[in-house]
Design an enzyme around this catalytic site. Structure first.
Site, PDB file in Angstrom:
ATOM      1  N   THR A 261       0.846  -1.190   0.000  1.00  7.80           N
ATOM      2  CA  THR A 261       0.000   0.000   0.000  1.00  7.80           C
ATOM      3  C   THR A 261       0.880   1.237   0.000  1.00  7.80           C
ATOM      4  OG1 THR A 261      -1.908   1.010   1.073  1.00  7.80           O
ATOM      5  CG2 THR A 261      -0.334  -0.015   2.544  1.00  7.80           C
TER       6      THR A 261
ATOM      7  N   LYS B  63       3.556   1.399  -4.016  1.00  6.07           N
ATOM      8  CA  LYS B  63       3.031   0.621  -5.142  1.00  6.07           C
ATOM      9  C   LYS B  63       3.932   0.690  -6.385  1.00  6.07           C
ATOM     10  CE  LYS B  63      -1.688   0.546  -3.560  1.00  6.07           C
ATOM     11  NZ  LYS B  63      -3.081   0.927  -3.746  1.00  6.07           N
TER      12      LYS B  63
ATOM     13  N   GLY C 293     -14.686   4.175   0.078  1.00 11.28           N
ATOM     14  CA  GLY C 293     -14.015   3.078  -0.625  1.00 11.28           C
ATOM     15  C   GLY C 293     -13.971   1.725   0.062  1.00 11.28           C
TER      16      GLY C 293
ATOM     17  N   ASN D 140      -5.143  16.657 -11.305  1.00 10.16           N
ATOM     18  CA  ASN D 140      -4.216  16.444 -10.183  1.00 10.16           C
ATOM     19  C   ASN D 140      -3.539  17.753  -9.805  1.00 10.16           C
ATOM     20  OD1 ASN D 140      -3.071  14.551  -8.342  1.00 10.16           O
ATOM     21  ND2 ASN D 140      -1.116  14.700  -9.436  1.00 10.16           N
ATOM     22  N   ARG D 141      -3.117  17.809  -8.520  1.00 12.27           N
ATOM     23  CA  ARG D 141      -2.394  18.980  -7.999  1.00 12.27           C
ATOM     24  C   ARG D 141      -1.121  19.198  -8.839  1.00 12.27           C
ATOM     25  NH1 ARG D 141      -1.126  18.115  -1.760  1.00 12.27           N
ATOM     26  NH2 ARG D 141       0.159  16.494  -2.702  1.00 12.27           N
TER      27      ARG D 141
ATOM     28  N   ASP E  61      -6.393  -3.373  -7.634  1.00 10.75           N
ATOM     29  CA  ASP E  61      -7.193  -2.177  -7.298  1.00 10.75           C
ATOM     30  C   ASP E  61      -8.289  -1.925  -8.330  1.00 10.75           C
ATOM     31  OD1 ASP E  61      -5.964  -1.476  -4.925  1.00 10.75           O
ATOM     32  OD2 ASP E  61      -4.520  -0.121  -5.869  1.00 10.75           O
TER      33      ASP E  61
HETATM   34  P1  NDP Z   1      -0.328   8.265  -3.558  1.00 11.58           P
HETATM   35  O1  NDP Z   1       0.486   8.792  -2.429  1.00 11.58           O
HETATM   36  O2  NDP Z   1       0.307   7.412  -4.593  1.00 11.58           O
HETATM   37  O3  NDP Z   1      -1.038   9.499  -4.336  1.00 11.58           O
HETATM   38  C1  NDP Z   1      -1.680  10.516  -3.618  1.00 11.58           C
HETATM   39  C2  NDP Z   1      -2.470  11.392  -4.569  1.00 11.58           C
HETATM   40  O4  NDP Z   1      -3.223  12.324  -3.784  1.00 11.58           O
HETATM   41  C3  NDP Z   1      -1.619  12.226  -5.509  1.00 11.58           C
HETATM   42  O5  NDP Z   1      -2.333  12.408  -6.723  1.00 11.58           O
HETATM   43  C4  NDP Z   1      -1.487  13.566  -4.750  1.00 11.58           C
HETATM   44  O6  NDP Z   1      -1.230  14.683  -5.586  1.00 11.58           O
HETATM   45  C5  NDP Z   1      -2.873  13.673  -4.177  1.00 11.58           C
HETATM   46  N1  NDP Z   1      -3.005  14.509  -2.971  1.00 11.58           N
HETATM   47  C6  NDP Z   1      -2.481  14.278  -1.745  1.00 11.58           C
HETATM   48  N2  NDP Z   1      -2.885  15.221  -0.871  1.00 11.58           N
HETATM   49  C7  NDP Z   1      -3.684  16.066  -1.571  1.00 11.58           C
HETATM   50  C8  NDP Z   1      -4.406  17.237  -1.205  1.00 11.58           C
HETATM   51  N3  NDP Z   1      -4.392  17.721   0.032  1.00 11.58           N
HETATM   52  N4  NDP Z   1      -5.148  17.847  -2.168  1.00 11.58           N
HETATM   53  C9  NDP Z   1      -5.185  17.350  -3.419  1.00 11.58           C
HETATM   54  N5  NDP Z   1      -4.500  16.252  -3.820  1.00 11.58           N
HETATM   55  C10 NDP Z   1      -3.771  15.618  -2.901  1.00 11.58           C
HETATM   56  O7  NDP Z   1      -1.554   7.498  -2.851  1.00 11.58           O
HETATM   57  P2  NDP Z   1      -2.475   6.362  -3.504  1.00 11.58           P
HETATM   58  O8  NDP Z   1      -2.783   6.758  -4.889  1.00 11.58           O
HETATM   59  O9  NDP Z   1      -1.908   5.027  -3.272  1.00 11.58           O
HETATM   60  O10 NDP Z   1      -3.793   6.457  -2.580  1.00 11.58           O
HETATM   61  C11 NDP Z   1      -4.701   7.534  -2.701  1.00 11.58           C
HETATM   62  C12 NDP Z   1      -5.905   7.293  -1.795  1.00 11.58           C
HETATM   63  O11 NDP Z   1      -6.651   6.180  -2.247  1.00 11.58           O
HETATM   64  C13 NDP Z   1      -5.527   7.013  -0.343  1.00 11.58           C
HETATM   65  O12 NDP Z   1      -6.433   7.690   0.504  1.00 11.58           O
HETATM   66  C14 NDP Z   1      -5.706   5.520  -0.216  1.00 11.58           C
HETATM   67  O13 NDP Z   1      -6.046   5.108   1.104  1.00 11.58           O
HETATM   68  C15 NDP Z   1      -6.880   5.287  -1.168  1.00 11.58           C
HETATM   69  N6  NDP Z   1      -6.902   3.919  -1.712  1.00 11.58           N
HETATM   70  C16 NDP Z   1      -7.997   3.162  -1.432  1.00 11.58           C
HETATM   71  C17 NDP Z   1      -8.089   1.886  -1.926  1.00 11.58           C
HETATM   72  C18 NDP Z   1      -9.286   1.076  -1.621  1.00 11.58           C
HETATM   73  O14 NDP Z   1      -9.236  -0.135  -1.832  1.00 11.58           O
HETATM   74  N7  NDP Z   1     -10.379   1.699  -1.163  1.00 11.58           N
HETATM   75  C19 NDP Z   1      -7.012   1.277  -2.736  1.00 11.58           C
HETATM   76  C20 NDP Z   1      -5.929   2.197  -2.985  1.00 11.58           C
HETATM   77  C21 NDP Z   1      -5.880   3.450  -2.459  1.00 11.58           C
HETATM   78  P3  NDP Z   1       0.266  15.049  -6.076  1.00 11.58           P
HETATM   79  O15 NDP Z   1       0.573  14.104  -7.201  1.00 11.58           O
HETATM   80  O16 NDP Z   1       0.141  16.453  -6.534  1.00 11.58           O
HETATM   81  O17 NDP Z   1       1.157  14.861  -4.877  1.00 11.58           O
END
Ligand code: NDP
Length: 279
Positions: free
Chosen positions: A65, A69, A241, A154-155, A105
């Protein structure tokens, strides 16, 4: 449980909040599998060494996680086609002397939307917020499920542009910053981790129409900041989720054990308040 159960774990940092041990524990009980499933908190600089040590010590399989990944995709010997497409791995399977990386996923999300929530994806206009590991895992399966198109916001817009390059051969994929998103969508998927800090990505509320479904991949006890925001702007449905979490776990369990567990009893168990377990 008999002696020497097969060992599985979820690797992350932090990982204490993970429900995966609970979910896989229920799957194992339901299907009579002799296995244990633990948490493996790994500081990022130790990821490679600790994962290899887990398997050298007899570990059978690992979930991966946040934030590992993409690192996991670099570590394994071989990638499944869906993990290769995503460039991200959430499940590692040990097969003989090889580590195989897969990504469950996408199938987890599609199964939750289509099967559990009764929301067919064909022809839908989808907005994906976020371009991290979770977004990478779901964009290919959504396009394959027949959505009309995906806009990624995305940000850091450069990460969204990378995903457009990666997936444009599978269908209509565009991207922008949050503020630049225009128009209404059938499905708005929050794949950012903003909800973990009680924040909502700053996307215009006009993306929500009266038939829009909003889905936050994050989960907690009750609503997240995103589902509250979506309900406030009139989304027809706003869900967290949990279903995706349980469905992606079921697919990983199937890959490891060759048995497909039932997910409904596990979703029902999660929804019951449990003493000492914070969602
Ligand atoms: P990553 O760390 O790989 O990516 C995080 C993403 O969130 C990036 O696009 C980042 O933007 C963005 N981000 C973070 N903080 C902010 C903010 N304050 N405002 C706007 N954008 C923000 O994490 P994952 O992709 O692995 O996971 C993302 C979410 O999905 C998590 O909450 C995780 O728990 C959930 N998840 C749930 C699953 C499920 O089975 N329900 C499975 C997988 C994930 P930037 O690129 O600009 O940094």
């Amino acid at each position: 449980m008999t002696a020497n159960p097969d060992r599985y774990a979820v690797a992350g940092f932090p990982v204490k909040h993970s429900w995966s041990p609970f979910i896989h524990g229920l799957f194992a009980k339901q299907t009579g599998q002799n296995m244990v499933y633990r948490l493996l908190e790994i500081p990022p600089e130790h990821f490679r060494g600790d994962v290899l040590a887990f398997f050298a010590d007899g570990g059978k399989g690992l979930n991966v996680t946040l934030p590992f990944k993409q690192a996991a995709a670099q570590l394994v010997n071989r990638l499944s086609p869906r993990a290769e497409q995503a460039g991200a791995v959430n499940t590692i399977i040990r097969q003989d002397h090889e580590l195989i990386g897969d990504n469950t996923d996408g199938i987890g999300l599609v199964t939750d939307l289509d099967h559990n929530l009764g929301l067919p994806l064909k022809g839908k206009r989808v907005l994906v917020l976020g371009a991290g590991g979770a977004a990478r895992g779901v964009i290919g399966p959504l396009l394959t499920a027949g959505v009309a198109g995906i806009h990624i916001a995305n940000r850091s817009v450069g990460r969204a542009e990378e995903l457009v390059e990666l997936f444009k051969s599978l269908g209509a994929v565009t991207c922008s910053t949050f503020a630049e998103v225009t128009g209404e969508f059938d499905l708005v998927l929050n794949a950012t981790s903003a909800s973990m800090n009680g924040e909502v990505p700053p996307v215009p509320p006009s993306v929500i129409g009266e038939r829009t479904v909003c889905y936050d991949m994050s989960y907690g006890s009750g609503d997240t900041a995103f589902t509250m925001w979506a309900k406030g702007y009139g989304a027809s449905l706003a869900v967290t989720g949990w279903g995706m979490l349980v469905e992606q776990a079921a697919e990983a369990f199937f890959l490891w054990r060759g048995v497909r567990p039932q997910t409904r009893p596990v979703l029902d168990a999660i929804k019951k308040p449990m003493p000492g377990k914070k969602s």
